[in-house]
Design a protein around this motif. Sequence first.
Motif, PDB file in Angstrom:
ATOM      1  N   GLU A 104      -4.764   6.180  50.819  1.00 40.33           N
ATOM      2  CA  GLU A 104      -3.829   6.317  51.935  1.00 40.33           C
ATOM      3  C   GLU A 104      -3.333   7.753  52.084  1.00 40.33           C
ATOM      4  O   GLU A 104      -2.982   8.190  53.191  1.00 40.33           O
ATOM      5  CB  GLU A 104      -2.622   5.386  51.732  1.00 40.33           C
ATOM      6  CG  GLU A 104      -2.899   3.937  52.088  1.00 40.33           C
ATOM      7  CD  GLU A 104      -1.662   3.083  51.956  1.00 40.33           C
ATOM      8  OE1 GLU A 104      -1.535   2.107  52.716  1.00 40.33           O
ATOM      9  OE2 GLU A 104      -0.812   3.377  51.082  1.00 40.33           O
TER      10      GLU A 104
ATOM     11  N   VAL B 243     -11.112   4.819  54.571  1.00 39.23           N
ATOM     12  CA  VAL B 243      -9.780   4.228  54.731  1.00 39.23           C
ATOM     13  C   VAL B 243      -9.864   2.701  54.862  1.00 39.23           C
ATOM     14  O   VAL B 243      -8.923   1.991  54.515  1.00 39.23           O
ATOM     15  CB  VAL B 243      -9.053   4.856  55.939  1.00 39.23           C
ATOM     16  CG1 VAL B 243      -7.763   4.115  56.260  1.00 39.23           C
ATOM     17  CG2 VAL B 243      -8.746   6.325  55.657  1.00 39.23           C
TER      18      VAL B 243
ATOM     19  N   VAL C 223      -8.682   0.491  51.919  1.00 33.87           N
ATOM     20  CA  VAL C 223      -7.286   0.215  51.562  1.00 33.87           C
ATOM     21  C   VAL C 223      -6.993  -1.272  51.735  1.00 33.87           C
ATOM     22  O   VAL C 223      -6.459  -1.930  50.838  1.00 33.87           O
ATOM     23  CB  VAL C 223      -6.320   1.065  52.410  1.00 33.87           C
ATOM     24  CG1 VAL C 223      -4.875   0.614  52.183  1.00 33.87           C
ATOM     25  CG2 VAL C 223      -6.476   2.537  52.071  1.00 33.87           C
TER      26      VAL C 223
END
Length: 223
Positions: free
Chosen positions: A125, A187, A190
């Motif tokens: 993040e 990403v 995540v």
Amino acid sequence: MSTISATPEVLGNAISLAEQAYRDIRDRLIMLDIHPGEPINDGHLAAELGVGRTPVREALKRLEIDHLVVSYPRRGTFATIVDITELADVSEMRRSLEPLAARKAALVASADERVELRELARDIERLGEKDVDKRGLMEYDLSVHRLIYRVAGNPHLEETLIRLDNLATRIWCLVLDKVPSVAGHIVEHVELLEAIADREADRAEALALGHITSFEQTIRAVL
């Protein structure tokens, strides 16, 4: 920046020189630091890694099984060519096995492993705050997958998926400069890591399948 050297796979108990040589050479091959088709000199590698030739030769034998190097009588050992046509076969297997690993990881991960999953999610993040190039992003990708495979708790599944992920990563690295947004793909991890940490097996399974499908579509779009 390098995350591979600190990936979950290499943490924990001490490993043999042959195992360390295997992992170091393997990751050089995956990231194309050793170029496809390049001859491999075991003496030079041994000197660079600070080990003897015997651990390097043992590592190269294993890497041939992994389809990362190939040996020819009287010619020597070479890094294998990256075969784009393998993408369909590799992706077919990953679409079945990656969701299985994610589901198992969500069900069986220990408390410490769930902390590890969340910590890696938080680290990803914060990528926007760091100066991470495309190579560094690919190293994060390897870190995530290797952690999930280990947490799934099935060494046979882990070994198979590492090999498949290695082959897929080589293909990606070959076209990396053509991919518009590697960061977006990283990403995506995540949500997957959080689902596993939260014991949401169905969600983790679905996210893993979506991630692999997205990877294949991204690669095909730039071929």
